[in-house]
Design a protein around this motif. Structure first.
Motif, PDB file in Angstrom:
ATOM      1  N   ASN A   1      72.893  -4.214 -67.315  1.00 19.86           N
ATOM      2  CA  ASN A   1      71.762  -4.993 -67.815  1.00 19.86           C
ATOM      3  C   ASN A   1      70.456  -4.191 -67.749  1.00 19.86           C
ATOM      4  OD1 ASN A   1      73.623  -7.029 -68.048  1.00 19.86           O
ATOM      5  ND2 ASN A   1      72.928  -8.160 -66.249  1.00 19.86           N
ATOM      6  N   LEU A   2      70.305  -3.410 -66.677  1.00 19.53           N
ATOM      7  CA  LEU A   2      69.088  -2.605 -66.523  1.00 19.53           C
ATOM      8  C   LEU A   2      69.043  -1.443 -67.507  1.00 19.53           C
ATOM      9  CD1 LEU A   2      68.780  -2.439 -62.626  1.00 19.53           C
ATOM     10  CD2 LEU A   2      67.218  -3.608 -64.183  1.00 19.53           C
ATOM     11  N   THR A   3      70.162  -0.754 -67.657  1.00 20.13           N
ATOM     12  CA  THR A   3      70.184   0.424 -68.527  1.00 20.13           C
ATOM     13  C   THR A   3      70.025   0.045 -69.995  1.00 20.13           C
ATOM     14  OG1 THR A   3      72.609   0.356 -68.517  1.00 20.13           O
ATOM     15  CG2 THR A   3      71.555   1.823 -66.933  1.00 20.13           C
ATOM     16  N   THR A   4      70.350  -1.202 -70.336  1.00 21.87           N
ATOM     17  CA  THR A   4      70.161  -1.661 -71.714  1.00 21.87           C
ATOM     18  C   THR A   4      68.713  -1.501 -72.159  1.00 21.87           C
ATOM     19  OG1 THR A   4      71.964  -3.259 -71.523  1.00 21.87           O
ATOM     20  CG2 THR A   4      70.359  -3.653 -73.261  1.00 21.87           C
ATOM     21  N   LYS A   5      67.792  -1.683 -71.207  1.00 20.67           N
ATOM     22  CA  LYS A   5      66.360  -1.569 -71.518  1.00 20.67           C
ATOM     23  C   LYS A   5      65.717  -0.357 -70.839  1.00 20.67           C
ATOM     24  CE  LYS A   5      65.590  -5.175 -74.143  1.00 20.67           C
ATOM     25  NZ  LYS A   5      64.982  -5.077 -75.485  1.00 20.67           N
ATOM     26  N   ASN A   6      66.563   0.589 -70.431  1.00 25.62           N
ATOM     27  CA  ASN A   6      66.055   1.819 -69.805  1.00 25.62           C
ATOM     28  C   ASN A   6      65.180   1.538 -68.574  1.00 25.62           C
ATOM     29  OD1 ASN A   6      67.251   3.528 -71.788  1.00 25.62           O
ATOM     30  ND2 ASN A   6      65.593   2.959 -73.185  1.00 25.62           N
TER      31      ASN A   6
ATOM     32  N   SER B   1      64.512   1.084 -64.390  1.00 20.37           N
ATOM     33  CA  SER B   1      64.778   2.026 -63.300  1.00 20.37           C
ATOM     34  C   SER B   1      65.995   1.630 -62.480  1.00 20.37           C
ATOM     35  CB  SER B   1      63.563   2.129 -62.379  1.00 20.37           C
ATOM     36  OG  SER B   1      63.866   2.960 -61.269  1.00 20.37           O
ATOM     37  N   VAL B   2      67.110   2.307 -62.716  1.00 18.45           N
ATOM     38  CA  VAL B   2      68.325   2.089 -61.933  1.00 18.45           C
ATOM     39  C   VAL B   2      68.126   2.616 -60.514  1.00 18.45           C
ATOM     40  CG1 VAL B   2      70.746   2.770 -61.692  1.00 18.45           C
ATOM     41  CG2 VAL B   2      69.843   2.108 -63.937  1.00 18.45           C
ATOM     42  N   GLU B   3      67.389   3.712 -60.403  1.00 15.30           N
ATOM     43  CA  GLU B   3      67.159   4.308 -59.087  1.00 15.30           C
ATOM     44  C   GLU B   3      66.401   3.339 -58.175  1.00 15.30           C
ATOM     45  OE1 GLU B   3      65.318   8.388 -57.079  1.00 15.30           O
ATOM     46  OE2 GLU B   3      65.080   7.995 -59.230  1.00 15.30           O
ATOM     47  N   HIS B   4      65.389   2.684 -58.724  1.00 14.11           N
ATOM     48  CA  HIS B   4      64.621   1.719 -57.944  1.00 14.11           C
ATOM     49  C   HIS B   4      65.505   0.563 -57.496  1.00 14.11           C
ATOM     50  CE1 HIS B   4      61.296  -0.550 -56.427  1.00 14.11           C
ATOM     51  NE2 HIS B   4      61.348  -1.472 -57.373  1.00 14.11           N
TER      52      HIS B   4
ATOM     53  N   ALA C   1      78.518   3.461 -64.616  1.00 12.65           N
ATOM     54  CA  ALA C   1      77.101   3.683 -64.923  1.00 12.65           C
ATOM     55  C   ALA C   1      76.701   5.147 -64.799  1.00 12.65           C
ATOM     56  CB  ALA C   1      76.245   2.814 -63.999  1.00 12.65           C
ATOM     57  N   SER C   2      75.398   5.375 -64.873  1.00 10.66           N
ATOM     58  CA  SER C   2      74.865   6.730 -64.792  1.00 10.66           C
ATOM     59  C   SER C   2      74.814   7.211 -63.353  1.00 10.66           C
ATOM     60  CB  SER C   2      73.448   6.762 -65.381  1.00 10.66           C
ATOM     61  OG  SER C   2      72.581   5.997 -64.564  1.00 10.66           O
ATOM     62  N   ASP C   3      74.402   8.463 -63.173  1.00 12.39           N
ATOM     63  CA  ASP C   3      74.323   9.051 -61.838  1.00 12.39           C
ATOM     64  C   ASP C   3      73.098   8.583 -61.053  1.00 12.39           C
ATOM     65  OD1 ASP C   3      76.620  10.429 -62.335  1.00 12.39           O
ATOM     66  OD2 ASP C   3      75.601  12.242 -63.033  1.00 12.39           O
ATOM     67  N   GLU C   4      72.258   7.741 -61.676  1.00 10.26           N
ATOM     68  CA  GLU C   4      71.045   7.302 -60.999  1.00 10.26           C
ATOM     69  C   GLU C   4      71.330   6.433 -59.776  1.00 10.26           C
ATOM     70  OE1 GLU C   4      67.496   6.293 -63.594  1.00 10.26           O
ATOM     71  OE2 GLU C   4      69.134   6.085 -65.021  1.00 10.26           O
TER      72      GLU C   4
END
Length: 330
Positions: A107-112, A114-117, A151-154
């Motif tokens: 859901n977060l990556t859909t709108k770019n 902050s996955v890290e946060h 997901a990504s590596d973030e």
């Protein structure tokens, strides 16, 4: 009479405060909750307006919205659901910021966003929760790890944290602090009456015994984990609700007003799921015990039984919203 300056200031603040707490209708409450829950339910809005689930900002906004509701304009089922949601604020859910029912990373990556946060926030909340003996189950931990793998590596920080995380030993809510009370609150709402779980379990098992011991049936297994919601979506006109977990559907009200009929096989499925629901969340059954119990009632493969058990873990007591479709023999 001239008011002292301090009194005038207090009166002014009071009037301003009253205006800011203008009661809101059911529809306004529902739409506002959807905005607050946007990361949870996948309808993510602009990144700069995101509210991380179970963050302090999220919790304060949710509570504020609950309190603003104009319950005098709500019908009985709407009042009941809001009362239930307010009660849920007392329990450990807020300490577990990533519910396993939803892939928040996606859901977060859909709108770019902050996955890290988000990853850092979840690690901190889970660490704090440990201090209060509030822990993810093994199934929840593994589900979250699975989301991270996709997901990504973030989310590496969270991935490493979960890899060494020691979950609670069983799947049910009973193992949380005040877990039995938490489950009872859910059962009261979805079942529509205040009964002891053990009394209800005895009634269910008596009914299943009346229908014949270990009768095996072939049943289509829904692909969705949320069996109650999936069934109602397929057979009934949905009544709007406030709870994101139930896709903003009032499950008890929908069942009550639904005229669908079904055969005894479906009734057996509902009763069997009710049985393991209480077993897992109140009596402390293991996954194996719940699976064996299901397979003693229904013709299921291990995969099918496990999926139903997992759905029961994710959506405690919701199966009891289907009680209007279950005819007891006595």
């Amino acid at each position: 009479m001239i008011c002292p300056p301090k009194y005038f200031l207090f009166l002014l603040l009071f009037l301003v405060g009253c205006d800011s707490y203008t009661p809101i209708s059911f529809d306004e409450l529902r739409s506002s909750l959807q905005v607050n829950n946007s990361v949870l339910d996948g309808t993510v809005i602009e990144p700069d307006k995101l509210t991380l689930p179970f963050s302090e900002a999220y919790l304060k906004q949710r509570h504020f919205l609950y309190e603003r509701a104009d319950i005098t304009s709500f019908d009985v089922s709407q009042q009941s659901e809001l009362a239930y949601l307010k009660i849920q604020e007392r329990y450990p859910e807020r300490f577990l910021p990533w519910p396993a029912q939803t892939n928040i990373l996606r859901n977060l990556t859909t709108k770019n966003a902050s996955v890290e946060h988000w990853s850092t926030f979840v690690v901190q909340r889970l660490s704090d929760a440990k201090e209060s003996k509030i822990l993810l189950s093994r199934y929840e931990r593994n589900t979250l790890s699975g989301y991270i793998e996709e997901a990504s590596d973030e989310a590496n920080e969270l991935k490493a944290y979960l890899a060494q995380y020691k979950p609670r030993t069983r799947l049910g809510l009973y193992q949380h602090p005040n877990g039995k009370e938490w489950y009872q609150s859910k059962l009261n709402y979805y079942y529509g009456m205040s009964k002891s779980p053990n009394e209800t379990l005895n009634k269910i098992q008596t009914e299943l015994a009346h229908r014949g011991k270990k009768v095996l049936l072939e049943l289509p297994i829904t692909k969705a984990n949320h069996v109650a919601l999936s069934y109602l979506q397929s057979h009934c006109e949905l009544v709007q609700g406030l709870n994101w977990v139930d896709a903003y559907t009032n499950l008890p009200a929908t069942s009550k007003h639904c005229a669908v009929t079904h055969n005894s096989d479906i009734t057996r499925l509902f009763l069997s799921l009710m049985e393991i629901d209480i077993g897992l969340h109140y009596q402390g059954w293991s996954k194996q015990q719940a699976r064996v119990t299901l397979q003693a009632r229904l013709r299921l493969t291990d995969f099918e039984a496990d999926r139903l058990v997992e759905g029961t873990v994710l959506y405690p007591a919701t199966i009891f919203s289907l009680t209007p479709f279950v005819m007891f023999s006595s």
